[in-house]
Design a protein around this motif. Structure first.
Motif, PDB file in Angstrom:
ATOM      1  N   SER A  37       9.566  10.237  -0.800  1.00 29.63           N
ATOM      2  CA  SER A  37       9.245  10.136   0.527  1.00 29.63           C
ATOM      3  C   SER A  37       8.679   8.681   0.872  1.00 29.63           C
ATOM      4  CB  SER A  37       8.106  10.815   1.806  1.00 29.63           C
ATOM      5  OG  SER A  37       6.783  10.413   0.768  1.00 29.63           O
ATOM      6  N   LEU A  38       8.823   8.245  -0.188  1.00 28.18           N
ATOM      7  CA  LEU A  38       8.597   6.489   0.309  1.00 28.18           C
ATOM      8  C   LEU A  38      10.017   5.591  -0.189  1.00 28.18           C
ATOM      9  CD1 LEU A  38       5.005   5.815  -2.094  1.00 28.18           C
ATOM     10  CD2 LEU A  38       5.484   6.561   0.471  1.00 28.18           C
ATOM     11  N   GLN A  39      10.772   6.543  -1.043  1.00 30.64           N
ATOM     12  CA  GLN A  39      12.474   6.152  -1.652  1.00 30.64           C
ATOM     13  C   GLN A  39      13.419   6.112  -0.287  1.00 30.64           C
ATOM     14  OE1 GLN A  39      13.875   7.499  -4.510  1.00 30.64           O
ATOM     15  NE2 GLN A  39      12.412   8.476  -5.305  1.00 30.64           N
ATOM     16  N   HIS A  40      12.672   6.951   1.303  1.00 35.09           N
ATOM     17  CA  HIS A  40      13.780   6.776   2.183  1.00 35.09           C
ATOM     18  C   HIS A  40      13.773   5.560   2.627  1.00 35.09           C
ATOM     19  CE1 HIS A  40      14.264  11.082   1.359  1.00 35.09           C
ATOM     20  NE2 HIS A  40      13.332  11.304   1.720  1.00 35.09           N
ATOM     21  N   PRO A  41      14.545   5.308   4.184  1.00 32.92           N
ATOM     22  CA  PRO A  41      14.449   3.583   4.559  1.00 32.92           C
ATOM     23  C   PRO A  41      12.783   4.388   5.657  1.00 32.92           C
ATOM     24  CG  PRO A  41      16.753   4.788   4.142  1.00 32.92           C
ATOM     25  CD  PRO A  41      16.260   5.640   4.021  1.00 32.92           C
ATOM     26  N   GLY A  42      12.445   3.122   5.787  1.00 31.14           N
ATOM     27  CA  GLY A  42      11.440   2.890   6.777  1.00 31.14           C
ATOM     28  C   GLY A  42      11.330   1.459   7.336  1.00 31.14           C
ATOM     29  N   ALA A  43      10.628   1.623   8.419  1.00 34.58           N
ATOM     30  CA  ALA A  43       9.982   0.598   8.939  1.00 34.58           C
ATOM     31  C   ALA A  43       8.314   0.490   8.924  1.00 34.58           C
ATOM     32  CB  ALA A  43      10.553   0.716  10.572  1.00 34.58           C
ATOM     33  N   SER A  44       8.314  -0.949   8.324  1.00 35.97           N
ATOM     34  CA  SER A  44       6.732  -1.447   8.226  1.00 35.97           C
ATOM     35  C   SER A  44       6.494  -2.299   8.547  1.00 35.97           C
ATOM     36  CB  SER A  44       6.559  -1.976   7.627  1.00 35.97           C
ATOM     37  OG  SER A  44       6.590  -2.709   6.396  1.00 35.97           O
ATOM     38  N   PHE A  45       5.513  -2.714   8.523  1.00 40.04           N
ATOM     39  CA  PHE A  45       4.784  -3.985   9.753  1.00 40.04           C
ATOM     40  C   PHE A  45       3.606  -4.205   8.556  1.00 40.04           C
ATOM     41  CE2 PHE A  45       7.421  -5.471  13.277  1.00 40.04           C
ATOM     42  CZ  PHE A  45       7.029  -6.196  13.256  1.00 40.04           C
ATOM     43  N   VAL A  46       3.606  -5.368   8.340  1.00 36.50           N
ATOM     44  CA  VAL A  46       1.978  -5.702   6.585  1.00 36.50           C
ATOM     45  C   VAL A  46       0.833  -6.988   8.184  1.00 36.50           C
ATOM     46  CG1 VAL A  46       1.509  -6.281   5.132  1.00 36.50           C
ATOM     47  CG2 VAL A  46       3.099  -5.049   5.333  1.00 36.50           C
ATOM     48  N   THR A  47       0.157  -6.664   7.856  1.00 38.18           N
ATOM     49  CA  THR A  47      -1.243  -7.759   8.368  1.00 38.18           C
ATOM     50  C   THR A  47      -1.486  -7.609   7.780  1.00 38.18           C
ATOM     51  OG1 THR A  47      -0.110  -6.403  11.026  1.00 38.18           O
ATOM     52  CG2 THR A  47      -2.482  -7.486  10.763  1.00 38.18           C
ATOM     53  N   LEU A  48      -2.495  -9.282   7.701  1.00 34.16           N
ATOM     54  CA  LEU A  48      -3.471  -9.573   6.689  1.00 34.16           C
ATOM     55  C   LEU A  48      -4.501 -10.229   7.217  1.00 34.16           C
ATOM     56  CD1 LEU A  48      -0.726 -11.426   4.048  1.00 34.16           C
ATOM     57  CD2 LEU A  48      -1.796  -9.168   3.749  1.00 34.16           C
ATOM     58  N   MET A  49      -5.692  -9.888   6.921  1.00 32.06           N
ATOM     59  CA  MET A  49      -6.291 -10.714   7.901  1.00 32.06           C
ATOM     60  C   MET A  49      -7.703 -10.904   6.817  1.00 32.06           C
ATOM     61  SD  MET A  49      -6.412  -8.473  11.110  1.00 32.06           S
ATOM     62  CE  MET A  49      -7.661  -8.817  12.328  1.00 32.06           C
ATOM     63  N   LEU A  50      -8.008 -11.952   7.343  1.00 31.33           N
ATOM     64  CA  LEU A  50      -9.099 -12.899   6.364  1.00 31.33           C
ATOM     65  C   LEU A  50     -10.477 -12.498   7.634  1.00 31.33           C
ATOM     66  CD1 LEU A  50      -9.788 -14.155   3.642  1.00 31.33           C
ATOM     67  CD2 LEU A  50      -8.022 -16.183   4.603  1.00 31.33           C
ATOM     68  N   ASN A  51     -11.959 -12.503   6.832  1.00 29.16           N
ATOM     69  CA  ASN A  51     -12.846 -12.849   7.753  1.00 29.16           C
ATOM     70  C   ASN A  51     -12.977 -12.101   9.109  1.00 29.16           C
ATOM     71  OD1 ASN A  51     -14.317 -14.518   5.423  1.00 29.16           O
ATOM     72  ND2 ASN A  51     -13.424 -16.017   6.289  1.00 29.16           N
TER      73      ASN A  51
END
Length: 183
Positions: A37-51
């Motif tokens: 299921s992780l091999q299929h096309p997908g759209a993601s956003f990665v948000t990084l937080m610090l403190n």
């Protein structure tokens, strides 16, 4: 997504940033090494937080590559290519918090004017893509936490797209999407 798949995606994001610190490029991913299921096309956003502060956020609005690759590329980009921030340092790495948003396909909204659009918005649920000509911007549903009122949300999204906060045009297009959050 089950818990194992969520853990895999969070690990990919972390590993891609760590790889970036060492090699100045994202982690190379072979999708076949991961759950189908992780091999299929997908759209993601990665948000990084610090403190508890935003440290980077980059993503894809449309599925155009395997989800595992999308997460690895977006995590690297959030850490090193977000134009709002200097590239991540090794000293910051251990303190990062990772948030991954998996986007469902966006759907164009139909509205007759701004009041009609505002009535249709679902706070805490909708992510929005606003477009007019060359101007384009998006807010993830998580932005509702800091901009809880639909009027505010829309005004700030217009600003992000490079338009005045009070801008309105008959050519304005707005699409909405929902996300599955992984933390």
């Amino acid at each position: 997504m089950d818990d194992n798949q969520r853990r895999q995606l969070l690990a990919i994001a972390r590993q891609s940033i760590q790889h970036g610190l060492q090699h100045s490029r994202p982690l190379t991913i072979d999708p076949c090494d991961y759950d189908e299921s992780l091999q299929h096309p997908g759209a993601s956003f990665v948000t990084l937080m610090l403190n508890r502060q935003l440290r980077g956020c980059i993503g894809s609005l449309q599925a155009h590559r395997p989800l595992v690759i999308d997460v690895a590329e977006n995590a690297f980009a959030a850490a090193f290519r977000d134009p709002r921030f200097a590239p991540l340092t090794a000293a910051e790495f251990p303190y990062l918090e990772y948030h991954i948003s998996l986007l469902n396909p966006a759907k164009a909204m139909q509205f007759k004017d701004q009041a009609d659009l505002l009535k249709q918005l679902r706070p805490q649920v909708d992510g929005l893509i606003l477009e007019d000509g060359e101007h384009r911007g998006t807010f993830l549903p998580s932005v509702w936490e800091s901009l809880p009122h639909p009027e505010q949300f829309l005004q700030h999204l217009k600003l992000k797209a490079g338009l005045p906060a009070d801008y309105w045009s008959d050519t304005l297009k707005v699409s909405r999407y929902t996300v599955e959050d992984i933390e």
